[in-house]
Design an enzyme around this catalytic site. Sequence first.
Site, mmCIF file in Angstrom:
data_model
loop_
_atom_site.group_PDB
_atom_site.id
_atom_site.type_symbol
_atom_site.label_atom_id
_atom_site.label_comp_id
_atom_site.label_asym_id
_atom_site.label_seq_id
_atom_site.Cartn_x
_atom_site.Cartn_y
_atom_site.Cartn_z
ATOM 1 N N LEU A 138 0.825 -1.198 0.000
ATOM 2 C CA LEU A 138 0.000 0.000 0.000
ATOM 3 C C LEU A 138 0.863 1.254 0.000
ATOM 4 C CD1 LEU A 138 -2.734 -1.107 2.557
ATOM 5 C CD2 LEU A 138 -2.835 -1.146 0.063
ATOM 6 N N CYS A 139 0.246 2.359 -0.383
ATOM 7 C CA CYS A 139 0.891 3.660 -0.450
ATOM 8 C C CYS A 139 1.617 3.943 0.868
ATOM 9 C CB CYS A 139 -0.177 4.715 -0.707
ATOM 10 S SG CYS A 139 0.426 6.398 -0.774
ATOM 11 N N PRO A 140 2.835 4.393 0.808
ATOM 12 C CA PRO A 140 3.629 4.855 -0.330
ATOM 13 C C PRO A 140 4.629 3.805 -0.843
ATOM 14 C CG PRO A 140 4.709 5.605 1.635
ATOM 15 C CD PRO A 140 3.470 4.806 2.070
ATOM 16 N N ASP A 161 -2.376 -1.438 -5.539
ATOM 17 C CA ASP A 161 -2.788 -0.364 -4.640
ATOM 18 C C ASP A 161 -3.603 0.651 -5.444
ATOM 19 O OD1 ASP A 161 -3.060 1.631 -2.742
ATOM 20 O OD2 ASP A 161 -0.967 2.268 -2.843
ATOM 21 N N ASP A 183 -0.301 7.938 -7.749
ATOM 22 C CA ASP A 183 1.042 8.111 -7.183
ATOM 23 C C ASP A 183 2.169 7.842 -8.170
ATOM 24 O OD1 ASP A 183 -0.168 8.719 -4.792
ATOM 25 O OD2 ASP A 183 0.227 6.775 -3.870
#
Length: 77
Positions: free
Chosen positions: A14-16, A41, A47
């Site tokens: 998941l981010c980041p 994600d 992103d």
Amino acid sequence: MTDTTETLDAIGLLCPLPVLKARKRLKPLTIGSILEVHADDPAAVVDIPHFCQEAGHELVEIRDNSAHQVYLIRKGV
């Protein structure tokens, strides 16, 4: 399509993390090399293109399938 130099499996991250791992994997590559990133994600859709634009890399292609997205990133300067 261009030849892939490296592949990064960021599925389940998941981010980041997808962006951070892509940045780390791109660092030692030569300019013009292609990194293929696999990610699922939902934030990666925003992103990764943003990262490429900010870092001077070229987002060559985004492919979407039912399970995840594939991003082809050409290393810039």
